[in-house]
Design a protein around this motif. Structure first.
Motif, PDB file in Angstrom:
ATOM      1  N   VAL A 153       0.853  -1.186   0.000  1.00 41.11           N
ATOM      2  CA  VAL A 153       0.000   0.000   0.000  1.00 41.11           C
ATOM      3  C   VAL A 153       0.887   1.233   0.000  1.00 41.11           C
ATOM      4  O   VAL A 153       1.995   1.192   0.554  1.00 41.11           O
ATOM      5  N   CYS A 193       5.214   5.966   1.466  1.00 38.81           N
ATOM      6  CA  CYS A 193       4.632   7.298   1.306  1.00 38.81           C
ATOM      7  C   CYS A 193       5.602   8.109   0.454  1.00 38.81           C
ATOM      8  O   CYS A 193       6.698   8.453   0.907  1.00 38.81           O
ATOM      9  N   ASP A 246      -9.706   4.408   4.610  1.00 37.66           N
ATOM     10  CA  ASP A 246      -8.266   4.655   4.524  1.00 37.66           C
ATOM     11  C   ASP A 246      -7.464   3.953   5.617  1.00 37.66           C
ATOM     12  O   ASP A 246      -6.437   3.317   5.332  1.00 37.66           O
ATOM     13  N   GLY A 283      -6.528   8.713   2.437  1.00 39.27           N
ATOM     14  CA  GLY A 283      -7.255   7.936   1.444  1.00 39.27           C
ATOM     15  C   GLY A 283      -7.226   8.536   0.050  1.00 39.27           C
ATOM     16  O   GLY A 283      -7.193   7.813  -0.951  1.00 39.27           O
ATOM     17  N   SER A 312      -4.879   0.868   5.062  1.00 42.79           N
ATOM     18  CA  SER A 312      -3.506   1.080   5.522  1.00 42.79           C
ATOM     19  C   SER A 312      -3.044  -0.077   6.392  1.00 42.79           C
ATOM     20  O   SER A 312      -1.920  -0.588   6.235  1.00 42.79           O
ATOM     21  N   SER A 324       4.637  -0.463   3.770  1.00 44.32           N
ATOM     22  CA  SER A 324       3.865   0.700   3.350  1.00 44.32           C
ATOM     23  C   SER A 324       4.838   1.762   2.844  1.00 44.32           C
ATOM     24  O   SER A 324       5.940   1.910   3.379  1.00 44.32           O
ATOM     25  N   LEU A 356      -2.604   6.134   5.951  1.00 48.98           N
ATOM     26  CA  LEU A 356      -2.323   6.969   4.792  1.00 48.98           C
ATOM     27  C   LEU A 356      -3.575   7.755   4.424  1.00 48.98           C
ATOM     28  O   LEU A 356      -4.702   7.307   4.664  1.00 48.98           O
ATOM     29  N   GLY A 392       0.891   5.846  -0.219  1.00 47.09           N
ATOM     30  CA  GLY A 392       0.280   7.159  -0.338  1.00 47.09           C
ATOM     31  C   GLY A 392       1.334   8.101  -0.881  1.00 47.09           C
ATOM     32  O   GLY A 392       2.418   7.673  -1.288  1.00 47.09           O
ATOM     33  N   MET A 408      -4.162   7.345  -1.846  1.00 40.77           N
ATOM     34  CA  MET A 408      -3.832   5.939  -1.627  1.00 40.77           C
ATOM     35  C   MET A 408      -3.895   5.100  -2.901  1.00 40.77           C
ATOM     36  O   MET A 408      -4.711   5.316  -3.795  1.00 40.77           O
TER      37      MET A 408
END
Length: 346
Positions: free
Chosen positions: A142, A221, A206, A184, A210, A219, A182, A144, A187
């Motif tokens: 996942v 970002c 979200d 949404g 996450s 994860s 994160l 973001g 995402m």
């Protein structure tokens, strides 16, 4: 191989060529553009989805809003000619965020799912950047990204949002002691994050997505702004957190909604944990800590707004002994000495 017997004269047979249409493969990426009462913003959102630089499946899904959002979306999709496979739909009744997502997700074909909202604007390179990030990090489930905040008119605004690390795992949630996933609107996730467990439980997508991604892997970002994130009266975040409601009711409604939100996220996490007997002991311990944090915070907020002060003690004591919540619970203990009116409650 065809064989002709020596004792037989060869047969001359003509076959009419059969036309078998070959199904065009589905794009690797599905964009779920979920909208509700976004008539003022939906054109810009859909245009930004159409502007993506790699072919996508784009599903525009309206949650039965009554403001003309669906009519605009239907018109734009009907007129579209381009590289994406585009469809538009409307739910039979208003479902709410999570149930709407579940229904739309069941229609997606891509191995990577990119979320969009009907009031945000994606930069053209967004999908391409996401795909490359997943390809470069096979263990990521996942992700973001950073974003640029805008107001109702598209003007730049500052939106406060705690930055996540560029790469992290489940223990991050325990270390920081905050129930934040994160964003949404930024995402994207591998579809196994949904398929492995099935439809989301709870009202908001979200944090649940996450945590599912963190259960399955890493994860991410991205330190690149990939969308213009719109903050306006009536936005989902404004509604959930009562940002645009009168001060005399905002605090209570925000607490009531976050109690529901935390409990739904906890239910989803607990359900997913039961589906993963293969979790390592360390990861299971981290997941249990996160689950306890959500449960305790929901109980504490509910007690704070609806119960006598002595009933606050249970969640406070549990929080003081719970890794990840000790500081917040100590701060909450001080509120026992203060009038409710100081916090906007009556």
């Amino acid at each position: 191989m065809n064989a002709v017997l020596a004792s037989e004269a060869p047969l001359s047979i003509e076959f009419a060529p059969a036309f078998v249409p070959v199904a065009e493969p589905w794009p690797r990426v599905s964009v779920l553009l979920l909208c509700f009462r976004d008539a003022d913003y939906i054109r810009a959102a859909i245009e930004s989805a159409f502007a993506q630089t790699v072919p996508c499946e784009i599903i525009v899904s309206n949650d039965c809003s009554d403001d003309g959002t669906f009519d605009i979306a239907e018109e734009m999709v009907a007129a579209y000619c381009g590289p994406h496979r585009v469809s538009v739909r409307c739910t039979e009744r208003n479902l709410g965020v999570s149930a709407h997502f579940n229904e739309a997700m069941a229609l997606a074909h891509g191995e990577i799912i990119v979320m969009m909202a009907g009031d945000d604007i994606a930069y053209p390179e967004r999908v391409d950047t996401i795909v490359r990030a997943f390809d470069d990090t096979p263990g990521a489930m996942v992700l973001g990204s950073d974003f640029d905040g805008i107001d109702s008119n598209g003007g730049p605004i500052k939106v406060s949002f705690r930055k996540r690390p560029e790469r992290y795992e489940l223990d991050y949630y325990v270390r920081i002691g905050r129930l934040i996933g994160l964003l949404g609107a930024t995402m994207a996730f591998r579809r196994c994050v949904f398929d492995r467990f099935g439809p989301l439980i709870g009202p908001i997508e979200d944090n649940a997505l996450s945590l599912r991604g963190a259960l399955l892997g890493q994860s991410l970002c991205l330190r690149q702004s990939l969308i213009r994130y719109r903050r306006h009266p009536g936005s989902v975040s404004g509604t959930v957190f009562a940002r645009d409601e009168p001060p005399e009711v905002a605090t209570r409604r925000r607490y009531e909604r976050t109690v529901q939100f935390y409990r739904g996220t906890a239910d989803d996490l607990e359900y997913c944990m039961r589906q993963m007997p293969e979790l390592s002991p360390r990861k299971r311990r981290m997941a249990e800590h996160v689950l306890a944090m959500y449960r305790i915070e929901a109980d504490a907020r509910e007690a704070f707004i609806a119960q006598p002060r002595w009933r606050w003690l249970g969640p406070v004591v549990r929080g003081l002994t719970q890794r990840g919540l000790r500081r917040k619970s100590a701060e909450r203990a001080l509120k026992l000495l203060m009038p409710r009116s100081w916090f906007g409650l009556r």
